[in-house]
Design an enzyme around this catalytic site. Structure first.
Site, PDB file in Angstrom:
ATOM      1  N   CYS A  88       0.868  -1.172   0.000  1.00  0.00           N
ATOM      2  CA  CYS A  88       0.000   0.000   0.000  1.00  0.00           C
ATOM      3  C   CYS A  88       0.908   1.227   0.000  1.00  0.00           C
ATOM      4  O   CYS A  88       1.775   1.362   0.882  1.00  0.00           O
ATOM      5  CB  CYS A  88      -0.854  -0.030   1.269  1.00  0.00           C
ATOM      6  SG  CYS A  88      -1.844   1.441   1.526  1.00  0.00           S
ATOM      7  N   CYS A 199      -1.229   3.898  -6.606  1.00  0.00           N
ATOM      8  CA  CYS A 199      -1.994   3.278  -5.519  1.00  0.00           C
ATOM      9  C   CYS A 199      -2.196   1.836  -5.956  1.00  0.00           C
ATOM     10  O   CYS A 199      -2.488   1.581  -7.134  1.00  0.00           O
ATOM     11  CB  CYS A 199      -3.335   3.990  -5.361  1.00  0.00           C
ATOM     12  SG  CYS A 199      -4.524   3.119  -4.315  1.00  0.00           S
TER      13      CYS A 199
END
Ligand code: DGL
Length: 280
Positions: A88, A199
């Site tokens: 992440c 992302c």
């Protein structure tokens, strides 16, 4: 939940190649990284943790993301993981250096937007980056741009709503396309020739991004480079599994398995027997 140094029981670690790799994200996005690890290292066992109850991280204060990252790391280490992959960008920005400080014996691999690769690919010296606002505002990101893209025009675009679209499995929905068009337009207006998906949820929207951006624009993410880094770190520590195939996957979530499992099954290329709820 505390974020102090690791408990004494975890400091005298002696890891073995047969132990699993732990991977986590705020939700299902990190599966885009886990997939690449699975492909490159088919003999490794993987434990994936989707922190779906607290998704999205991009809207939370950095301290909260650090707390969650510590809690999940402890959970994965308690299940015998030999390495933790922070799959992440937002958690890597908020928590990676604190995790490394607190668990010095544990190898961590984080992710960051593919700015370095973008700098190598761009011919127009103009690069666009889609990511969460927190990732784009962070020190890691500015250091990345300074180091690899200081001579380039880097157009950044926070993209609220895209993580939710992926979490809900709306990968080709009209509303997702509308949202993406809105976020991509400023990048196209700046005439970028590379778009970075900063992302880990966004690679699941790659077909839509490519459709909107057109064939002239290169779309990059960091799944493959991160998988190679995982391999290098394990190799260096003598922790690569000697198995060439047969690695298993286990999936955990802090959210509701009945919500998470259908999307996870859609995104994961192999059968997913169960998604185990965790009250962590
Ligand atoms: N996949 C996470 C990332 O790479 C999503 C962030 C979020 O939960 O907001 O940043």
């Amino acid at each position: 939940m505390t974020t102090g140094r690791q408990k004494p029981g975890l400091s005298g670690r002696r890891d073995e190649p047969a132990q699993p790799i732990g991977i986590f994200d705020s939700g299902v996005g990190g599966l885009s990284v886990a997939k690449e690890i699975r492909e490159l290292l088919p003999g490794e066992d993987l434990l994936y943790f989707a922190d779906s109850r607290y998704c999205q991280y991009g809207e939370k204060p950095p301290d909260f993301i650090r707390e969650r990252s510590f809690a999940i790391t402890r959970f994965l280490l308690a299940r015998g993981c030999k390495m933790i992959v922070v799959a992440c960008n937002t958690a890597s920005e908020a928590a990676l250096s604190a995790l490394r400080d607190a668990f010095p014996a544990v190898p961590f691999v984080g992710v960051e937007p593919a700015v370095k690769q973008a700098a190598l690919h761009t011919k127009k010296q103009r690069v666009g980056v889609l990511a969460t606002a927190l990732t784009l505002a962070g020190n890691r990101f500015s250091a990345l741009v300074e180091r690899f893209a200081s001579g380039l025009t880097v157009v950044t675009q926070p993209s609220p709503g895209l993580v939710e679209a992926v979490e809900a499995g709306r990968l080709e929905a009209e509303e997702t396309e509308t949202l993406l068009k809105m976020y991509l337009q400023p990048l196209l207006d700046h005439d970028v020739d590379v778009i970075v998906l900063g992302c880990t949820h966004y690679p699941f929207l790659r077909p839509l991004v490519e459709k909107i951006a057109g064939p002239e624009i290169k779309v990059l993410d960091t799944g493959k480079p991160v998988a190679r880094q995982v391999m290098r770190v394990l190799e260096r520590r003598g922790l690569l599994s000697p198995r060439q195939e047969g690695g298993k996957e286990s999936f955990f979530t802090s959210g509701l398995p009945e919500r998470v499992a259908p999307v996870l099954r859609r995104l994961w290329p192999r059968p997913v027997p169960e998604v185990i709820p965790v009250d962590e």
